[in-house]
Design a protein around this motif. Structure first.
Motif, mmCIF file in Angstrom:
data_model
loop_
_atom_site.group_PDB
_atom_site.id
_atom_site.type_symbol
_atom_site.label_atom_id
_atom_site.label_comp_id
_atom_site.label_asym_id
_atom_site.label_seq_id
_atom_site.Cartn_x
_atom_site.Cartn_y
_atom_site.Cartn_z
ATOM 1 N N ASP A 297 0.822 -1.215 0.000
ATOM 2 C CA ASP A 297 0.000 0.000 0.000
ATOM 3 C C ASP A 297 0.855 1.263 0.000
ATOM 4 O OD1 ASP A 297 -2.116 -1.729 0.093
ATOM 5 O OD2 ASP A 297 -2.597 -1.378 2.211
ATOM 6 N N VAL A 298 1.946 1.259 0.756
ATOM 7 C CA VAL A 298 2.816 2.431 0.832
ATOM 8 C C VAL A 298 3.428 2.738 -0.533
ATOM 9 C CG1 VAL A 298 4.992 3.305 1.785
ATOM 10 C CG2 VAL A 298 3.336 2.206 3.291
ATOM 11 N N ASN A 299 3.891 1.716 -1.237
ATOM 12 C CA ASN A 299 4.547 1.955 -2.525
ATOM 13 C C ASN A 299 3.554 2.310 -3.621
ATOM 14 O OD1 ASN A 299 7.668 1.357 -2.590
ATOM 15 N ND2 ASN A 299 6.777 -0.046 -1.103
ATOM 16 N N HIS A 300 2.375 1.728 -3.619
ATOM 17 C CA HIS A 300 1.354 2.152 -4.577
ATOM 18 C C HIS A 300 0.935 3.600 -4.294
ATOM 19 C CE1 HIS A 300 0.965 -1.439 -6.866
ATOM 20 N NE2 HIS A 300 0.412 -2.186 -5.911
ATOM 21 N N PHE A 301 0.845 3.957 -3.038
ATOM 22 C CA PHE A 301 0.522 5.330 -2.644
ATOM 23 C C PHE A 301 1.595 6.294 -3.146
ATOM 24 C CE2 PHE A 301 0.895 8.517 0.985
ATOM 25 C CZ PHE A 301 -0.090 9.367 0.479
ATOM 26 N N ALA A 302 2.876 5.927 -2.986
ATOM 27 C CA ALA A 302 3.978 6.766 -3.449
ATOM 28 C C ALA A 302 3.933 6.927 -4.971
ATOM 29 C CB ALA A 302 5.312 6.159 -3.019
ATOM 30 N N SER A 303 3.620 5.852 -5.673
ATOM 31 C CA SER A 303 3.523 5.938 -7.132
ATOM 32 C C SER A 303 2.373 6.835 -7.551
ATOM 33 C CB SER A 303 3.343 4.535 -7.719
ATOM 34 O OG SER A 303 3.323 4.584 -9.136
ATOM 35 N N ASP A 304 1.232 6.751 -6.848
ATOM 36 C CA ASP A 304 0.080 7.608 -7.157
ATOM 37 C C ASP A 304 0.420 9.083 -6.987
ATOM 38 O OD1 ASP A 304 -1.452 5.401 -7.743
ATOM 39 O OD2 ASP A 304 -2.468 5.345 -5.798
ATOM 40 N N ILE A 305 1.219 9.407 -5.986
ATOM 41 C CA ILE A 305 1.636 10.803 -5.767
ATOM 42 C C ILE A 305 2.401 11.307 -6.989
ATOM 43 C CG2 ILE A 305 3.101 12.317 -4.383
ATOM 44 C CD1 ILE A 305 2.524 10.433 -1.995
ATOM 45 N N HIS A 306 3.336 10.499 -7.483
ATOM 46 C CA HIS A 306 4.103 10.884 -8.670
ATOM 47 C C HIS A 306 3.218 10.970 -9.908
ATOM 48 C CE1 HIS A 306 8.158 11.033 -7.101
ATOM 49 N NE2 HIS A 306 7.994 9.884 -6.477
ATOM 50 N N HIS A 307 2.237 10.074 -10.020
ATOM 51 C CA HIS A 307 1.325 10.099 -11.171
ATOM 52 C C HIS A 307 0.494 11.383 -11.195
ATOM 53 C CE1 HIS A 307 1.634 6.407 -13.536
ATOM 54 N NE2 HIS A 307 1.938 5.767 -12.416
ATOM 55 N N GLN A 308 0.303 11.993 -10.049
ATOM 56 C CA GLN A 308 -0.435 13.257 -9.977
ATOM 57 C C GLN A 308 0.456 14.461 -10.281
ATOM 58 O OE1 GLN A 308 -2.293 13.409 -6.085
ATOM 59 N NE2 GLN A 308 -3.129 11.348 -6.324
ATOM 60 N N GLY A 309 1.705 14.191 -10.656
ATOM 61 C CA GLY A 309 2.620 15.268 -10.982
ATOM 62 C C GLY A 309 3.210 15.954 -9.773
ATOM 63 N N LYS A 310 3.161 15.312 -8.625
ATOM 64 C CA LYS A 310 3.684 15.892 -7.392
ATOM 65 C C LYS A 310 4.920 15.147 -6.928
ATOM 66 C CE LYS A 310 -0.944 17.267 -5.861
ATOM 67 N NZ LYS A 310 -1.948 17.150 -4.768
ATOM 68 N N GLU A 311 5.602 15.727 -5.964
ATOM 69 C CA GLU A 311 6.732 15.062 -5.324
ATOM 70 C C GLU A 311 6.272 14.430 -4.020
ATOM 71 O OE1 GLU A 311 10.434 17.095 -5.020
ATOM 72 O OE2 GLU A 311 10.032 18.366 -6.766
ATOM 73 N N LEU A 312 7.024 13.434 -3.550
ATOM 74 C CA LEU A 312 6.636 12.720 -2.336
ATOM 75 C C LEU A 312 6.506 13.652 -1.140
ATOM 76 C CD1 LEU A 312 8.739 9.420 -2.508
ATOM 77 C CD2 LEU A 312 6.351 9.785 -3.152
ATOM 78 N N LYS A 313 7.339 14.692 -1.084
ATOM 79 C CA LYS A 313 7.323 15.606 0.060
ATOM 80 C C LYS A 313 5.993 16.330 0.212
ATOM 81 C CE LYS A 313 9.116 19.636 -2.407
ATOM 82 N NZ LYS A 313 10.090 20.735 -2.387
ATOM 83 N N GLU A 314 5.179 16.364 -0.855
ATOM 84 C CA GLU A 314 3.894 17.074 -0.820
ATOM 85 C C GLU A 314 2.804 16.270 -0.144
ATOM 86 O OE1 GLU A 314 2.921 19.317 -4.472
ATOM 87 O OE2 GLU A 314 4.804 18.500 -5.274
ATOM 88 N N ALA A 315 3.084 15.010 0.199
ATOM 89 C CA ALA A 315 2.121 14.170 0.915
ATOM 90 C C ALA A 315 2.823 13.539 2.101
ATOM 91 C CB ALA A 315 1.558 13.084 0.001
ATOM 92 N N PRO A 316 2.277 13.676 3.305
ATOM 93 C CA PRO A 316 2.936 13.107 4.494
ATOM 94 C C PRO A 316 3.142 11.604 4.348
ATOM 95 C CG PRO A 316 1.133 14.569 5.120
ATOM 96 C CD PRO A 316 1.024 14.363 3.646
ATOM 97 N N ALA A 317 4.321 11.158 4.737
ATOM 98 C CA ALA A 317 4.651 9.739 4.633
ATOM 99 C C ALA A 317 4.016 8.940 5.762
ATOM 100 C CB ALA A 317 6.158 9.550 4.668
ATOM 101 N N PRO A 318 3.613 7.701 5.495
ATOM 102 C CA PRO A 318 3.068 6.826 6.546
ATOM 103 C C PRO A 318 4.180 6.261 7.407
ATOM 104 C CG PRO A 318 3.103 5.664 4.453
ATOM 105 C CD PRO A 318 3.585 7.059 4.162
ATOM 106 N N VAL A 319 4.652 7.058 8.362
ATOM 107 C CA VAL A 319 5.776 6.685 9.205
ATOM 108 C C VAL A 319 5.273 6.099 10.524
ATOM 109 C CG1 VAL A 319 7.844 7.531 10.375
ATOM 110 C CG2 VAL A 319 7.173 8.520 8.189
ATOM 111 N N GLY A 320 6.020 5.143 11.059
ATOM 112 C CA GLY A 320 5.754 4.661 12.408
ATOM 113 C C GLY A 320 4.815 3.486 12.515
ATOM 114 N N TYR A 321 4.546 2.805 11.408
ATOM 115 C CA TYR A 321 3.667 1.636 11.508
ATOM 116 C C TYR A 321 4.426 0.453 12.070
ATOM 117 C CZ TYR A 321 5.895 0.316 7.094
ATOM 118 O OH TYR A 321 6.825 0.009 6.119
ATOM 119 N N HIS A 322 5.765 0.526 12.125
ATOM 120 C CA HIS A 322 6.571 -0.548 12.709
ATOM 121 C C HIS A 322 6.984 -0.134 14.105
ATOM 122 C CE1 HIS A 322 7.504 -1.709 8.341
ATOM 123 N NE2 HIS A 322 6.659 -2.573 8.828
#
Length: 322
Positions: A297-322
């Motif tokens: 899910d995290v990697n598909h989410f990251a790819s979707d961000i790029h597909h929208q023409g944005k950079e990863l920094k523009e969407a908060p990362a899902p940190v801390g699930y581990h």
């Protein structure tokens, strides 16, 4: 005459240097002995700098280990604080700490699939399916070996992505929205999967050789892949994790059907995923599959961000699930 002066000067410098090092070593030994109350610590260092190994050899094995540990940690002033479990016993692992352990969310949907839409998506999907065919032909129903090999590959993309984002952040003086940590968490989690599987499956020499070859090829290929197209690279990892979920589901089915013995869980898995003391292989495979579904899910989410023409920094990362 000049030759005589040069020779005399060189001899004087050599004697001065030798006396300095002798005096410095003696002073250092005395100072260390004084700082640690003399005794074993000071004499231990004196013996190490001398040519009398027979004295050290006469020490009991336990004392030698204690002295070695004290010498390394005390000399530099660096030592890990004593860490305890909740039951008061000493924490046995150096590869992770108690606050890095967690309860895996096994309720996550393991059936989700991202339908390929763009040409990049289709390329990533077909590439993963091709690799899946090759791995199935090689490992067949050796589920443990298959999982072990899978983890040596799955732990690479997070490290590569995190490293490249880290370098980009340094070059552009900008934040990354937590994505460096998210990707490195993924890489570390995959590595812990491998450390667990190695406890269950002892790799043969030819499997170790295969790992070395595959890692060398895959790391460099994915490094270039990520530079050329991060969105396709993340989609590729998303599909790779989908296949991991399928593989671990097959592993679970083999355990439940009796094809694979449901042996007790390794101690490292019990502590890392906070499993009950009587946990079994089935419990371990279940939590690993849940982790893989989250990486999907995290990697598909990251790819979707790029597909929208944005950079990863523009969407908060899902940190801390581990």
């Amino acid at each position: 005459m000049n030759h005589f002066l040069v020779k005399s000067t060189a001899q004087a410098l050599f004697r001065s240097s030798r006396n300095y090092h002798r005096n410095f070593s003696t002073a250092a030994i005395a100072q260390l002995s004084h700082q640690h109350g003399g005794g074993a610590y000071g004499s231990f260092h004196g013996q190490r700098m001398s040519t009398l190994p027979e004295k050290k050899d006469h020490q009991p094995e336990e004392n030698k280990n204690e002295n070695n540990n004290a010498a390394v940690s005390s000399y530099w002033g660096i030592a890990r604080p004593k860490v305890l479990k909740e039951d008061g016993t000493e924490w046995p692992w150096n590869c992770f700490m108690p606050w890095e352990s967690y309860n895996s969310d096994v309720s996550i949907d393991v059936t989700k699939h991202h339908v390929p839409k763009s040409s990049g998506d289709k390329f990533a999907f077909r590439s993963v399916k091709f690799l899946r065919v090759l791995s199935d032909l090689y490992f067949k129903e050796r589920y443990g070996c298959h999982a072990m090999m899978l983890e040596t590959i799955a732990a690479v993309p997070g490290m590569v992505g995190g490293m490249l984002l880290h370098l980009k952040s340094l070059r552009k003086f900008q934040h990354t929205g937590g994505w460096i940590k998210a990707l490195l968490e993924e890489a570390e989690n995959e590595r812990m999967h491998l450390m667990t599987m190695v406890e269950l499956v002892k790799p043969s020499w030819h499997e170790r050789l295969l790992v070395i070859t595959a890692q060398g090829v895959f790391f460099n290929a994915f490094f270039v892949f990520y530079i050329l197209s991060p969105k396709t690279a993340h989609r590729f990892v998303g599909y790779l994790e989908e296949e991991a979920v399928i593989s671990y589901t097959q592993y679970l089915n083999a355990i439940e059907s009796g094809k694979v013995e449901n042996v007790p869980a390794p101690a490292i898995a019990i502590d890392y995923w906070r499993l009950p003391k009587d946990a079994t292989l089935k419990d371990v495979v279940t939590v690993i599959r849940a982790d893989e579904a989250h990486h999907r899910d995290v990697n598909h989410f990251a790819s979707d961000i790029h597909h929208q023409g944005k950079e990863l920094k523009e969407a908060p990362a899902p940190v801390g699930y581990h």
